[in-house]
Design a protein around this motif. Structure first.
Motif, PDB file in Angstrom:
ATOM      1  N   LEU A  41       2.225   1.771  -3.410  1.00  0.00           N
ATOM      2  CA  LEU A  41       1.208   2.299  -4.321  1.00  0.00           C
ATOM      3  C   LEU A  41       0.913   3.772  -4.093  1.00  0.00           C
ATOM      4  O   LEU A  41       0.759   4.540  -5.041  1.00  0.00           O
ATOM      5  CB  LEU A  41      -0.105   1.519  -4.163  1.00  0.00           C
ATOM      6  N   LYS A  42       0.837   4.170  -2.818  1.00  0.00           N
ATOM      7  CA  LYS A  42       0.375   5.525  -2.526  1.00  0.00           C
ATOM      8  C   LYS A  42       1.504   6.556  -2.522  1.00  0.00           C
ATOM      9  O   LYS A  42       1.264   7.735  -2.725  1.00  0.00           O
ATOM     10  CB  LYS A  42      -0.363   5.560  -1.180  1.00  0.00           C
ATOM     11  N   LEU A  43       2.719   6.107  -2.260  1.00  0.00           N
ATOM     12  CA  LEU A  43       3.805   7.079  -2.098  1.00  0.00           C
ATOM     13  C   LEU A  43       4.701   7.206  -3.327  1.00  0.00           C
ATOM     14  O   LEU A  43       5.523   8.107  -3.395  1.00  0.00           O
ATOM     15  CB  LEU A  43       4.662   6.704  -0.877  1.00  0.00           C
ATOM     16  N   ARG A  44       4.544   6.296  -4.282  1.00  0.00           N
ATOM     17  CA  ARG A  44       5.454   6.300  -5.424  1.00  0.00           C
ATOM     18  C   ARG A  44       4.717   6.426  -6.745  1.00  0.00           C
ATOM     19  O   ARG A  44       3.592   5.961  -6.880  1.00  0.00           O
ATOM     20  CB  ARG A  44       6.273   4.993  -5.447  1.00  0.00           C
ATOM     21  N   THR A  45       5.388   7.002  -7.726  1.00  0.00           N
ATOM     22  CA  THR A  45       4.860   7.011  -9.084  1.00  0.00           C
ATOM     23  C   THR A  45       5.086   5.628  -9.704  1.00  0.00           C
ATOM     24  O   THR A  45       5.824   4.801  -9.160  1.00  0.00           O
ATOM     25  CB  THR A  45       5.590   8.041  -9.952  1.00  0.00           C
TER      26      THR A  45
ATOM     27  N   ASN B  51      11.868   0.163  -8.144  1.00  0.00           N
ATOM     28  CA  ASN B  51      12.044  -0.589  -6.903  1.00  0.00           C
ATOM     29  C   ASN B  51      11.689  -2.062  -7.066  1.00  0.00           C
ATOM     30  O   ASN B  51      12.304  -2.926  -6.444  1.00  0.00           O
ATOM     31  CB  ASN B  51      11.208   0.051  -5.780  1.00  0.00           C
TER      32      ASN B  51
ATOM     33  N   ALA C 226      15.647   5.093  -7.520  1.00  0.00           N
ATOM     34  CA  ALA C 226      14.571   4.318  -6.887  1.00  0.00           C
ATOM     35  C   ALA C 226      14.424   4.627  -5.402  1.00  0.00           C
ATOM     36  O   ALA C 226      13.338   4.550  -4.850  1.00  0.00           O
ATOM     37  CB  ALA C 226      14.821   2.817  -7.084  1.00  0.00           C
TER      38      ALA C 226
ATOM     39  N   GLU D 205       8.730   4.901 -10.299  1.00  0.00           N
ATOM     40  CA  GLU D 205       9.429   4.569  -9.055  1.00  0.00           C
ATOM     41  C   GLU D 205       9.069   3.162  -8.576  1.00  0.00           C
ATOM     42  O   GLU D 205       9.933   2.414  -8.096  1.00  0.00           O
ATOM     43  CB  GLU D 205       9.087   5.604  -7.972  1.00  0.00           C
TER      44      GLU D 205
ATOM     45  N   THR E 282       0.831  -1.204   0.000  1.00  0.00           N
ATOM     46  CA  THR E 282       0.000   0.000   0.000  1.00  0.00           C
ATOM     47  C   THR E 282       0.866   1.254   0.000  1.00  0.00           C
ATOM     48  O   THR E 282       0.600   2.228  -0.715  1.00  0.00           O
ATOM     49  CB  THR E 282      -0.921   0.019   1.231  1.00  0.00           C
ATOM     50  N   LYS E 283       1.928   1.233   0.794  1.00  0.00           N
ATOM     51  CA  LYS E 283       2.840   2.378   0.815  1.00  0.00           C
ATOM     52  C   LYS E 283       3.466   2.580  -0.561  1.00  0.00           C
ATOM     53  O   LYS E 283       3.561   3.703  -1.070  1.00  0.00           O
ATOM     54  CB  LYS E 283       3.928   2.153   1.881  1.00  0.00           C
TER      55      LYS E 283
END
Lengths: 236, 236
Positions: free
Chosen positions: B148-152, B159, B225, B155, B145-146
DNA sequence: CGCTATGTTGATCCATATCAATAAGTGTGG
DNA sequence: CCACACTTATTGATATGGATCAACATAGCG
């Protein structure tokens, strides 16, 4: 100032699903090692990456769980009384994956993680409750992932409103319990986009006035939102 | 054709973290009720919403966990040998939140859910393992979830490549184990966007040839990344 | 009653989705 | 073993959802 939880708090804590099946003497063990503390709003209780020393129980107020990366931040969940958080880190004895801060004046119980683990090993009823709670948490996050990946932001908002309505007992009018900016973050959108999304739901009978939501047409909203128990139900 | 698992499979199953601490006789109980089955590729093993009758163990091959809503579909995870899936639904005795299909020819063990629950109640070592496994699963989904929500999407891809590289033992060249379209779905993007994202990572020393990934500049890729153990580490 | 944080609105930009066409694999049956 | 069909991958053109930037309004709060 740290204090042992007084008797009056015991009842609240024990009423949690997590503690209903625990043996009295084991519950006492947990409470003997526990501290209770009142926090003002906006206090950072834990930071992601910290080692996990305490299981937290929110007795009153509310707590925001959030995460950061590369200068960005997102709200992951809101914890309301009476419930626990960071149980997974506690049982794994692993670093927190999320930070936590109080949203309002909050009363929090801190139960030493190693006490939780040792009682888990000797109390089958508690063990059962821990595993049920963890499974519940897991399923909640999976639902949240489905919500994020399968729906547009407008659809997420629509379904969020329907979920809140159910939490409010099905009333057509209810209050948002926190700031819109936090709701935006939780839903994975910007505050600006959320403002516009409110407008976007007007054709489906949603009115937003300040922190008050009014559902003018349940059927229109549901027809648009298409709520699904495998995403939106809290219970299962 | 359903068959009891032969002795040769026992070893593999027992080597799982979930079953290392279980008492021999309790492991036997689980295996006595279990079936083993070989499935061809693209077989739907379970459908979201179904009641949970079996804990599944993948012995060989691979399984895709995916979810659908309103005509859309997304890949949630890939299960590789030897590991279990839908443990949470099993312990909660609740409907599956995800569907599962074989990606290739796969050998799967089906352990009746009620056996898992009853052994959990009498075997502390197994109980401990179940709770550890569930906590692990929970943390994996939180990390996702992190991500998905914090990265484009670029990115996330960068990663992902770094994580796969580590799984491949740190080699600069490794293979994608499945179709790119599934990777796109898992990363929450379209196949077209993924194709372009590969190009977008070329300046950071990533080359993609067919299903082969080559990392030409580890440092450039990592600088872009910004991998983080609280999102990208499998272990903790 | 100002001050500051939050929310709204508008203009614009950008990432990603969608649509369309083509290319490249992959598998199947003759 | 090749030809064909079908799926997957790529590429280009375009559309759009959502982010960003900027200005202003509003609401808490000391």
């Amino acid at each position: 100032m740290r204090l042992r939880p007084p008797e009056s708090d015991f009842q609240n804590i024990r009423s949690l699903d997590l503690f209903t099946e625990i043996a009295d003497q084991h519950f006492d063990v947990l409470m003997r090692g526990a501290y209770v503390q009142n926090f003002p709003p906006q206090i950072e209780l834990i930071a992601e990456g910290d080692t996990c020393d305490f299981l937290h129980v929110v007795l009153s107020g509310s707590v925001d769980l959030f995460s950061s990366w590369n200068g960005r931040e997102t709200s992951m969940a809101t914890v309301r009384p009476v419930s626990t958080f960071i149980l997974a880190a506690t049982v794994k004895d692993a670093p927190y994956l999320m930070s936590a801060r109080t949203l309002e004046k909050s009363r929090i119980v801190l139960v030493p993680s190693k006490d939780v683990r040792s009682v888990f090993d000797i109390d089958p009823g508690f063990a059962r409750a821990v595993v049920t709670e963890l499974a519940q948490c897991y399923r909640s996050v999976v639902k949240n992932t489905k919500d994020l990946k399968l729906r547009t932001s407008l659809e997420r908002l629509a379904n969020y409103i329907l979920r809140q309505q159910r939490r409010a007992g099905g009333a057509t009018t209810f209050e948002l319990q926190f700031e819109k900016r936090r709701l935006a973050s939780f839903l994975g959108m910007t505050p600006e986009n959320l403002s516009r999304a409110f407008k976007g739901l007007q054709p489906y009978g949603v009115r937003v006035e300040g922190s008050q939501f009014v559902i003018l047409s349940q059927s229109d909203l549901e027809r648009f939102a298409k709520p699904n128990p495998l995403i939106d139900d809290y219970s299962t």
